[in-house]
Design an enzyme around this catalytic site. Sequence first.
Site, PDB file in Angstrom:
ATOM      1  N   GLU A  93      56.534 -30.167 106.193  1.00 44.22           N
ATOM      2  CA  GLU A  93      57.604 -29.310 105.682  1.00 44.22           C
ATOM      3  C   GLU A  93      57.051 -28.236 104.769  1.00 44.22           C
ATOM      4  OE1 GLU A  93      60.522 -33.063 104.980  1.00 44.22           O
ATOM      5  OE2 GLU A  93      60.468 -31.464 103.505  1.00 44.22           O
ATOM      6  N   CYS A 117      55.632 -43.430  95.218  1.00 45.56           N
ATOM      7  CA  CYS A 117      56.594 -43.298  94.113  1.00 45.56           C
ATOM      8  C   CYS A 117      57.991 -43.671  94.616  1.00 45.56           C
ATOM      9  CB  CYS A 117      56.589 -41.871  93.565  1.00 45.56           C
ATOM     10  SG  CYS A 117      54.960 -41.348  93.024  1.00 45.56           S
ATOM     11  N   CYS A 120      60.687 -40.907  95.832  1.00 46.02           N
ATOM     12  CA  CYS A 120      60.239 -39.779  96.643  1.00 46.02           C
ATOM     13  C   CYS A 120      60.309 -40.087  98.135  1.00 46.02           C
ATOM     14  CB  CYS A 120      58.808 -39.430  96.251  1.00 46.02           C
ATOM     15  SG  CYS A 120      58.114 -38.075  97.202  1.00 46.02           S
ATOM     16  N   CYS A 337      61.253 -32.785  98.790  1.00 45.63           N
ATOM     17  CA  CYS A 337      60.131 -32.880  99.725  1.00 45.63           C
ATOM     18  C   CYS A 337      60.189 -34.163 100.555  1.00 45.63           C
ATOM     19  CB  CYS A 337      58.807 -32.754  98.999  1.00 45.63           C
ATOM     20  SG  CYS A 337      58.555 -33.939  97.683  1.00 45.63           S
TER      21      CYS A 337
HETATM   22  N1  SAH Z   1      52.320 -35.401  94.657  1.00 43.83           N
HETATM   23  C1  SAH Z   1      52.507 -34.389  93.717  1.00 43.83           C
HETATM   24  C2  SAH Z   1      53.135 -33.137  94.281  1.00 43.83           C
HETATM   25  C3  SAH Z   1      54.252 -33.335  95.239  1.00 43.83           C
HETATM   26  S1  SAH Z   1      55.737 -34.024  94.588  1.00 43.83           S
HETATM   27  C4  SAH Z   1      53.303 -34.889  92.531  1.00 43.83           C
HETATM   28  O1  SAH Z   1      53.779 -36.011  92.588  1.00 43.83           O
HETATM   29  O2  SAH Z   1      53.398 -34.168  91.558  1.00 43.83           O
HETATM   30  C5  SAH Z   1      56.422 -32.597  93.798  1.00 43.83           C
HETATM   31  C6  SAH Z   1      57.497 -32.895  92.776  1.00 43.83           C
HETATM   32  O3  SAH Z   1      58.702 -33.326  93.417  1.00 43.83           O
HETATM   33  C7  SAH Z   1      57.075 -33.985  91.817  1.00 43.83           C
HETATM   34  O4  SAH Z   1      57.348 -33.690  90.486  1.00 43.83           O
HETATM   35  C8  SAH Z   1      57.923 -35.122  92.316  1.00 43.83           C
HETATM   36  O5  SAH Z   1      58.020 -36.068  91.342  1.00 43.83           O
HETATM   37  C9  SAH Z   1      59.208 -34.416  92.711  1.00 43.83           C
HETATM   38  N2  SAH Z   1      60.108 -35.237  93.526  1.00 43.83           N
HETATM   39  C10 SAH Z   1      59.794 -36.157  94.451  1.00 43.83           C
HETATM   40  N3  SAH Z   1      60.911 -36.751  94.938  1.00 43.83           N
HETATM   41  C11 SAH Z   1      61.965 -36.187  94.298  1.00 43.83           C
HETATM   42  C12 SAH Z   1      63.375 -36.389  94.343  1.00 43.83           C
HETATM   43  N4  SAH Z   1      63.924 -37.279  95.152  1.00 43.83           N
HETATM   44  N5  SAH Z   1      64.155 -35.625  93.536  1.00 43.83           N
HETATM   45  C13 SAH Z   1      63.592 -34.698  92.702  1.00 43.83           C
HETATM   46  N6  SAH Z   1      62.273 -34.471  92.613  1.00 43.83           N
HETATM   47  C14 SAH Z   1      61.450 -35.216  93.388  1.00 43.83           C
HETATM   48 FE1  SF4 Z   2      54.645 -39.510  94.430  1.00 44.04          FE
HETATM   49 FE2  SF4 Z   2      55.984 -38.090  96.249  1.00 44.04          FE
HETATM   50 FE3  SF4 Z   2      54.153 -36.861  94.700  1.00 44.04          FE
HETATM   51 FE4  SF4 Z   2      53.411 -38.606  96.620  1.00 44.04          FE
HETATM   52  S1  SF4 Z   2      54.446 -36.660  96.914  1.00 44.04           S
HETATM   53  S2  SF4 Z   2      52.656 -38.540  94.506  1.00 44.04           S
HETATM   54  S3  SF4 Z   2      55.051 -40.141  96.572  1.00 44.04           S
HETATM   55  S4  SF4 Z   2      56.059 -37.806  94.007  1.00 44.04           S
END
Ligand code: SAH
Ligand code: SF4
Length: 348
Positions: A93, A117, A120, A337
């Site tokens: 994406e 996480c 996510c 994402c």
């Molecule tokens: N892996 C890296 C970058 C990708 S995630 C990281 O974790 O920082 C990018 C951002 O989107 C991060 O801050 C993550 O915590 C957030 N994110 C992931 N799932 C989400 C959700 N369901 N709602 C809001 N933000 C989210």
């Molecule tokens: Fe965590 Fe999602 Fe970032 Fe991967 S992309 S490190 S699962 S927040």
Amino acid sequence: MIDIFAKNIQQLEVLFTQVGIERFRAKQVFHWLYERKVFDFHQMNNIGKQTQTKLAENFTILMNDIGIIQTLKSKDRNTYKSLLNFADNNTCETVLMCHDYGNSVCVSSQIGCAMGCSFCASGLNGFIRNLSSAEMLAQVMHFATKLQDEQKRISHVVIMGSGEPLLNLKEVLQFIKLLHDPNAFNISYRNITLSTSGIVPAIKTLQAESLPINLAISLHATTDEKRSSIMPINKTYPLTELLSATKEYANVSGRQVTYEYILINGFNDTLEDAARLIELLSAHTAVVNLIPFNDVKEHSHIQTPIKRAQSFKDYLQKHGTPATIRKEMGADINAACGQLRNKHIDTE
Ligand code: SAH
Ligand code: SF4
């Protein structure tokens, strides 16, 4: 066949001379790819027919192998989300957000994510593979081509899509350097943001590169117990270690670090949480970016009501910690994402 997309001019010069093509062609081809956005050697019309054929016999250009499965446009027409398909049939994406200050692409750095996480969508189907620098650049090029028709350009890139960029650092660095290259995308390092869940040794490696990009840390909780319960990486690199690395990064780079904090209803959104956050960041040059939780149907968390989010932000600011609430963009098109890709996998 070697793919030349996302190679810099020096790398192109080496590749070209190896197959008997003059060095100076590297600059010409580079110009066609990034300035003109032409991906067919036979259309590069300041290059002689014979050389065009030699190029086509020896090299490929990744942009020709990218499929667009779907592009969604938000109702306000400010957010576009595309699901791209690579040659090995994996999908990724990428999102374009059109702001008053410029056009920003949110790039994925991996297919899937291994970090698990709990809030996510990216990691729901596990980690598949790293994306190459060319595959990351293709996400930016995908939207740059679209904007070119409207005489607009990409001014910002955030590496905040699926995946953990610091676990794919070599490719991410090549990608970032091409974004910055004045003859490629010419994007200021200050307009490039890398977001990480907190891989401490890689933060130190990034620091050693001395690139003045923005670093964003996914913090999301203020105690090790809470953070480990939603972000397993915290068990390997707990808060003290992480925050000492980010403090050093800020001191050495002279750049303020952003701390992302998803507000999850009843989990991390009380004023005690806010007070702990202030305490944790008290010795840092930091800004907190509060993120409204984006619903992921497979997970049970829910979004903090906007009023409480506002009080959380006011509390931080009143106590001297700069904070913003991230504007939700494209919520109507699953802009969090990983959500569109999962939908695609579900329906396959
Ligand atoms: N892996 C890296 C970058 C990708 S995630 C990281 O974790 O920082 C990018 C951002 O989107 C991060 O801050 C993550 O915590 C957030 N994110 C992931 N799932 C989400 C959700 N369901 N709602 C809001 N933000 C989210
Ligand atoms: Fe965590 Fe999602 Fe970032 Fe991967 S992309 S490190 S699962 S927040």
